[in-house]
Design an enzyme around this catalytic site. Structure first.
Site, PDB file in Angstrom:
ATOM      1  N   ASP A 169      82.656  28.792  37.550  1.00 43.48           N
ATOM      2  CA  ASP A 169      83.116  30.035  37.516  1.00 43.48           C
ATOM      3  C   ASP A 169      82.004  30.970  36.645  1.00 43.48           C
ATOM      4  OD1 ASP A 169      85.347  28.459  37.787  1.00 43.48           O
ATOM      5  OD2 ASP A 169      86.429  29.220  36.254  1.00 43.48           O
ATOM      6  N   GLU A 393      86.481  17.830  28.874  1.00 43.26           N
ATOM      7  CA  GLU A 393      86.270  18.512  30.139  1.00 43.26           C
ATOM      8  C   GLU A 393      84.532  18.707  30.498  1.00 43.26           C
ATOM      9  OE1 GLU A 393      87.764  22.483  30.182  1.00 43.26           O
ATOM     10  OE2 GLU A 393      87.426  22.779  32.051  1.00 43.26           O
TER      11      GLU A 393
END
Ligand code: DGY
Length: 425
Positions: A169, A393
């Site tokens: 992103d 993550e």
């Protein structure tokens, strides 16, 4: 076995147990969410990696993961980046914002097509039982790849129409291109991601304003690709997406051979993408780079996606020297942005942290192309980060501190399918 080795074995066993438990806990009945709270739906490339992890535990569940993903496929061939099976107020923007009017409800953009590569991996583990699944999935996968070629590959490389499509992103690859996005109509909104994790680990407000402006633009033209191409100020040839699609086409062609389907059309896509990669070479940087298709300029960013050239099977030129320089600066490689960059931020999402999931595919490519030492270093670093810290993550490349979401599906999946199996697995 000495004491230290015995303790390490115990810890590995414990991590193996936890990884399997994470896959089970994040299972929502035929698909995995990436992690509870932060990402409560089925995400496209997360799901493909989940399938890879499941293939170590339960092959039929692995195939089911991919089959559930393709239930969200549009009639155009596009496979959306999120499938909203069950509405969850904890995530923004939800289906009421995207308004794609599909069933199941979905977002309006796609994500990196790793599914065919993972389908090949699962098939190779158990060819006999996988044949029927490959036969079922072959056409949906081919339709998706064709959609990319027809809608997004006018330059040869793959264009993204939204930073979220890249899966990276807030990578700097498109920061300059994103400045052209008009945010004047975005208005007030409440982010949910920053209520789940520390805002320092997430994209900034200006990034989110731009993400939403592009969602509103797509929504306002009914997610019509040609109108988006005509009206959007944002169109970037993403080096990561391009390498991942090229690799996926090679694996799809291999799968075509296994099930007696023609590979002629796929070979044409491979040739088109191979030619398109050339324009992404940045001589000054010494690696492949993303390109703003509106200005024709390369971004000047040495990002982790640059090092997927081995995975894609393209000529790495002098990428090895660049990769070694980057790895030299990061005790826990591979950082998502070159630590020598003035913008390197070891906690902020795709502007510095190391992502085990990307290590797995960079490492796989390196191992396949005989860069054994580098592949092993990536495997070892990923092993150490997860062993020491857990299934986060992403990780700070300087200290291995875990960042972002915890109990993360794709980190557990690559632990099971890649880290503990060796870099060429
Ligand atoms: C998010 O919401 O952070 C996702 O990356 C979008 O796909």
């Amino acid at each position: 076995m000495n004491n230290m080795a015995a303790i390490e074995t115990l810890n590995i066993d414990e991590r193996n147990r936890q990884a399997a438990e994470i896959l089970r806990t994040n299972d929502r009945g035929g698909y995995n969410i990436p992690t509870a709270g932060l990402y409560p739906y089925q995400w496209n490339w997360d799901s493909a990696f989940a399938a890879w992890g499941w293939s170590e535990i339960d092959i039929s569940r692995a195939w089911r993961e991919l089959e559930t993903l393709f239930k969200g496929q549009w009639s155009t061939g596009m496979v959306p980046h999120i499938i909203f099976h069950e509405v969850d107020e904890g995530y923004f923007p939800g289906p009421d914002v995207w308004r794609t009017h599909k069933s199941p409800q979905t977002s309006g953009i796609t994500q990196p097509p790793v599914a065919a590569t993972i389908a090949r991996k699962i098939y190779e583990k158990a060819p006999q039982s996988g044949l029927a699944s490959v036969e079922r999935l072959f056409k949906p996968m081919a339709d998706w790849h064709r959609w990319f070629i027809e809608q997004r590959c006018e330059s040869g490389a793959v264009a993204i129409t939204h930073p979220w499509e890249s899966g990276r992103d807030n990578a700097l690859d498109w920061e300059a291109a994103a400045e052209a996005i008009d945010i004047s109509n975005v208005g007030e909104y409440t982010r949910r991601d920053t209520s789940h994790v520390n805002p320092e680990m997430r994209p900034r407000k200006i990034d989110y304003d731009r993400y939403l402006a592009l969602v509103y633009l797509g929504r306002d033209v009914g997610w019509d690709e040609s109108k988006i191409r005509e009206l959007s100020p944002f169109r970037v040839a993403d080096v990561g997406m391009t390498f991942i699609l090229l690799r996926a086409c090679r694996d799809l062609a291999w799968l075509a051979d296994q099930i007696g389907q023609s590979r002629v059309e796929i070979d044409g896509w491979i040739a088109h993408l191979e030619a398109g990669c050339g324009q992404l070479w940045n001589e000054e940087l010494g690696c492949y780079d993303s390109m703003d298709l509106k200005s024709g300029k390369l971004s000047g960013t040495k990002s982790v996606a640059s090092f997927l050239c081995w995975y894609a099977g393209v000529d790495p030129r002098t990428s090895k020297t660049s990769l070694e320089q980057v790895m030299e600066l990061a005790p826990f490689s591979l950082p998502s942005l070159d630590p020598a960059s003035s913008r390197f931020d070891p906690k902020r999402y795709w502007q510095g942290p190391t992502w085990p999931v990307v290590n797995s595919i960079v490492g796989l490519g390196l191992a396949e192309k005989g860069e054994t030492e580098l592949a092993e270093r990536l495997g070892k670093d990923t092993f150490e980060m997860i062993l020491q810290t857990g299934f986060y993550e992403y990780f700070t490349p300087l200290t291995a501190a875990g960042e972002g979401g915890n109990n993360f599906t794709w980190t557990a999946a690559v632990w099971l399918a890649w880290v503990t199996k060796g870099p060429a697995s």
